[in-house]
Write an enzyme that holds these catalytic residues in place. Structure first.
Site, PDB file in Angstrom:
ATOM      1  CE  LYS A 128      -4.497   1.036   0.343  1.00 23.03           C
ATOM      2  NZ  LYS A 128      -5.677   0.263  -0.070  1.00 23.03           N
TER       3      LYS A 128
HETATM    4  P1  NAD Z   1     -13.225   7.727  -2.818  1.00 23.40           P
HETATM    5  O1  NAD Z   1     -12.217   8.774  -2.629  1.00 23.40           O
HETATM    6  O2  NAD Z   1     -13.768   7.468  -4.176  1.00 23.40           O
HETATM    7  O3  NAD Z   1     -14.489   8.008  -1.844  1.00 23.40           O
HETATM    8  C1  NAD Z   1     -14.327   8.218  -0.478  1.00 23.40           C
HETATM    9  C2  NAD Z   1     -15.669   8.622   0.095  1.00 23.40           C
HETATM   10  O4  NAD Z   1     -15.544   8.735   1.537  1.00 23.40           O
HETATM   11  C3  NAD Z   1     -16.158   9.990  -0.393  1.00 23.40           C
HETATM   12  O5  NAD Z   1     -17.551   9.938  -0.617  1.00 23.40           O
HETATM   13  C4  NAD Z   1     -15.852  10.910   0.791  1.00 23.40           C
HETATM   14  O6  NAD Z   1     -16.694  12.043   0.840  1.00 23.40           O
HETATM   15  C5  NAD Z   1     -16.117   9.963   1.945  1.00 23.40           C
HETATM   16  N1  NAD Z   1     -15.513  10.435   3.199  1.00 23.40           N
HETATM   17  C6  NAD Z   1     -14.268  10.914   3.390  1.00 23.40           C
HETATM   18  N2  NAD Z   1     -14.098  11.287   4.675  1.00 23.40           N
HETATM   19  C7  NAD Z   1     -15.278  11.032   5.294  1.00 23.40           C
HETATM   20  C8  NAD Z   1     -15.744  11.212   6.621  1.00 23.40           C
HETATM   21  N3  NAD Z   1     -14.942  11.706   7.564  1.00 23.40           N
HETATM   22  N4  NAD Z   1     -17.016  10.832   6.920  1.00 23.40           N
HETATM   23  C9  NAD Z   1     -17.820  10.320   5.971  1.00 23.40           C
HETATM   24  N5  NAD Z   1     -17.437  10.142   4.683  1.00 23.40           N
HETATM   25  C10 NAD Z   1     -16.179  10.484   4.365  1.00 23.40           C
HETATM   26  O7  NAD Z   1     -12.589   6.402  -2.192  1.00 23.40           O
HETATM   27  P2  NAD Z   1     -12.953   4.884  -2.497  1.00 23.40           P
HETATM   28  O8  NAD Z   1     -12.009   4.404  -3.540  1.00 23.40           O
HETATM   29  O9  NAD Z   1     -14.411   4.743  -2.696  1.00 23.40           O
HETATM   30  O10 NAD Z   1     -12.498   4.196  -1.126  1.00 23.40           O
HETATM   31  C11 NAD Z   1     -13.360   4.150   0.008  1.00 23.40           C
HETATM   32  C12 NAD Z   1     -12.881   3.049   0.927  1.00 23.40           C
HETATM   33  O11 NAD Z   1     -12.884   1.809   0.216  1.00 23.40           O
HETATM   34  C13 NAD Z   1     -11.470   3.207   1.476  1.00 23.40           C
HETATM   35  O12 NAD Z   1     -11.404   2.649   2.760  1.00 23.40           O
HETATM   36  C14 NAD Z   1     -10.653   2.355   0.521  1.00 23.40           C
HETATM   37  O13 NAD Z   1      -9.439   1.910   1.098  1.00 23.40           O
HETATM   38  C15 NAD Z   1     -11.602   1.219   0.294  1.00 23.40           C
HETATM   39  N6  NAD Z   1     -11.349   0.438  -0.918  1.00 23.40           N
HETATM   40  C16 NAD Z   1     -11.336   1.033  -2.136  1.00 23.40           C
HETATM   41  C17 NAD Z   1     -11.119   0.226  -3.265  1.00 23.40           C
HETATM   42  C18 NAD Z   1     -11.171   0.783  -4.651  1.00 23.40           C
HETATM   43  O14 NAD Z   1     -11.084  -0.006  -5.604  1.00 23.40           O
HETATM   44  N7  NAD Z   1     -11.329   2.081  -4.835  1.00 23.40           N
HETATM   45  C19 NAD Z   1     -10.886  -1.140  -3.125  1.00 23.40           C
HETATM   46  C20 NAD Z   1     -10.926  -1.696  -1.842  1.00 23.40           C
HETATM   47  C21 NAD Z   1     -11.151  -0.900  -0.760  1.00 23.40           C
END
Ligand code: NAD
Length: 438
Positions: A128
């Site tokens: 990561k």
């Molecule tokens: P992203 O940046 O597309 O979206 C993040 C979301 O979280 C946004 O809607 C943002 O407004 C919200 N957010 C941020 N801070 C916040 C808070 N304090 N309270 C409430 N909402 C809040 O990110 P993503 O890619 O969707 O990732 C989200 C989660 O999923 C992370 O934990 C990431 O590690 C995990 N994840 C992502 C992927 C991927 O393929 N993108 C894969 C596995 C896991």
């Protein structure tokens, strides 16, 4: 001459004590991960002799990322790339741009990638990366310079056969394109396979953008069958409406579920009759947040956790479901779209209250599964159609989830512990087969 030790030689439980920042009482995300490993160790049989391997990252790089800002000054940001374990293959895991990123957090996220990749049995270790920066404060040019300098700095440890970054919080296809280009410029040849989650026109895969949300939906649907829940009438609450939460909400809504509450960094919105998810997605694409969406009422952020719903999907950041709110959650099932959203205390409370938790390390593995497809397609320069990608994704997710469900039933443990049992055994088995060098 002394005899070479066989691969079955036990290792001392701890040849050198862990430094304080690696210890479990440091209850950041890394401490949470260590507790999860401790919980699973009694189920590992003879392989537990190698468990120390999981408690230390193999390699952690901290880099300084200086860039020229548009106003002519120079700003420095701290960046990280951690390779937790590479026994099963090259490191694999996303890159996060966030002002609160720490080394401890990136270490934990890299470790969860090791577990996740092993849980769905893709041939990767765990890695990561991250930069301590709030990308919302940067211009597009500044964002590109931060991305390129960071990529160049970590270029000594990444590569298509070494460690393959991908998008995570606040990083996207464009950032992957800049990372791929920077690495390729430094190498002197185009290396599309160095990152996944790229634009489709640059060696990206169809279906990658929606893959994590689709995986969340797939395991949720499978689990619902086990507990007799009808998805088509379920009420869903989603925290985080980005790549993961937005896609998961869309797929649940398409299956007939009512998405009643959504929270993001801008606030929390609620609609008893169900939000119009396609309109909300358009609103977020235009404004960057769910706040200000007209066809919903605004509720206090803390009330989000008390919303009457059947399924709760945390899809934002770590440690959101904690001892402070776990007792108030109404859902029967929590699907962890985010990484590490539930603290160990909350896990215990939810277990006692009979709330089924589908853990991150299986529930959000859809993204890395299609990243694996992307990497394979890049190597062969032969690209599959979206229907084939989605079908393969769903098959892998269903099979992995069925295996984990069975292990949970057999051992009477939570799905999180069951996933760790499956994954840790796979990792430590390869560790044992490979042996120690020298
Ligand atoms: P992203 O940046 O597309 O979206 C993040 C979301 O979280 C946004 O809607 C943002 O407004 C919200 N957010 C941020 N801070 C916040 C808070 N304090 N309270 C409430 N909402 C809040 O990110 P993503 O890619 O969707 O990732 C989200 C989660 O999923 C992370 O934990 C990431 O590690 C995990 N994840 C992502 C992927 C991927 O393929 N993108 C894969 C596995 C896991």
């Amino acid at each position: 001459m002394s005899k070479a030790p066989s691969i079955a030689t036990p290792v001392a439980p701890m040849s050198h004590p862990l430094p304080s920042y690696l210890q479990a009482n440091n209850l950041g995300p890394w401490g949470v991960y260590l507790q999860q490993v401790d919980r699973v160790t009694p189920y590992l049989g003879n392989l537990s002799r190698w468990v120390e391997t999981l408690k230390r990252p193999k390699r952690a790089l901290i880099v300084d990322v200086p860039i020229h800002l548009d106003n002519g000054t120079v700003a420095h940001f701290e960046g990280y790339r951690v390779q937790h374990n590479v026994s099963r293959g090259p490191g694999k895991g996303g890159v996060r741009f966030h002002q609160d990123v720490t080394l401890s957090e990136v270490m934990a996220l890299s470790a969860w990638m090791s577990i996740k990749n092993a849980a769905v049995n893709v041939p990767y270790g765990g890695a990561k990366g991250g930069i301590r920066v709030d990308p919302k404060t940067l211009s597009r040019g500044e964002l590109e310079r931060v991305t390129r300098r960071y990529t160049s700095e970590i270029g000594i440890i990444i590569g298509p056969n070494k460690d393959i970054p991908a998008p995570d919080v606040n990083t996207n296809e464009q950032i992957m394109a800049w990372m791929m280009d920077t690495y390729s410029m430094n190498q002197g040849s185009t290396a599309t396979g160095v990152v996944t989650g790229k634009p489709v026109d640059l060696g990206g895969s169809l279906g990658r953008r929606e893959a994590t949300g689709r995986g969340v939906f797939t395991v949720g649907t499978e689990a619902a069958k086990h507990i007799g829940m009808d998805i088509s009438t379920a009420r869903v609450a989603v925290q985080g409406f980005g790549n993961v939460g937005g896609t998961a909400a869309k797929l649940f809504a398409e299956a007939g579920a009512r998405v009643v509450a959504v929270q993001d960094h801008g606030g929390t919105i609620f609609r008893e009759a169900g939000l119009d998810v396609p309109s909300l997605l358009r609103h977020v694409a235009n404004t960057g947040t769910v706040a200000g969406f007209a066809q919903a009422e605004v509720i206090a952020n803390d009330l989000f956790w008390e919303v009457e719903c059947d399924i709760l999907i945390p899809a934002a950041l770590e440690q959101q479901v904690n001892a402070g709110n776990a007792g108030r959650i109404k859902a029967r099932m929590i699907i962890e779209g985010a990484n590490g959203p539930t603290t160990p205390e909350a896990d215990d409370i939810l277990h006692e209250r009979n709330v089924l938790v589908l853990p991150d390390v299986i529930a959000n593995a859809g993204g890395v599964t299609v990243s694996y497809f992307e990497w394979v397609q890049d190597f062969s320069s032969f690209f599959w159609d979206e229907a084939e990608i989605n079908a393969r994704l769903v098959r892998i997710m269903r099979e992995a989830f069925a295996g984990v469900w069975q292990v949970a039933q057999d051992n009477k443990v939570s799905l999180r512990t069951a996933t760790f049992i499956v994954a840790c055994k796979r990792i430590l088995h390869t560790r044992e087969l490979r042996g120690l060098y020298p």
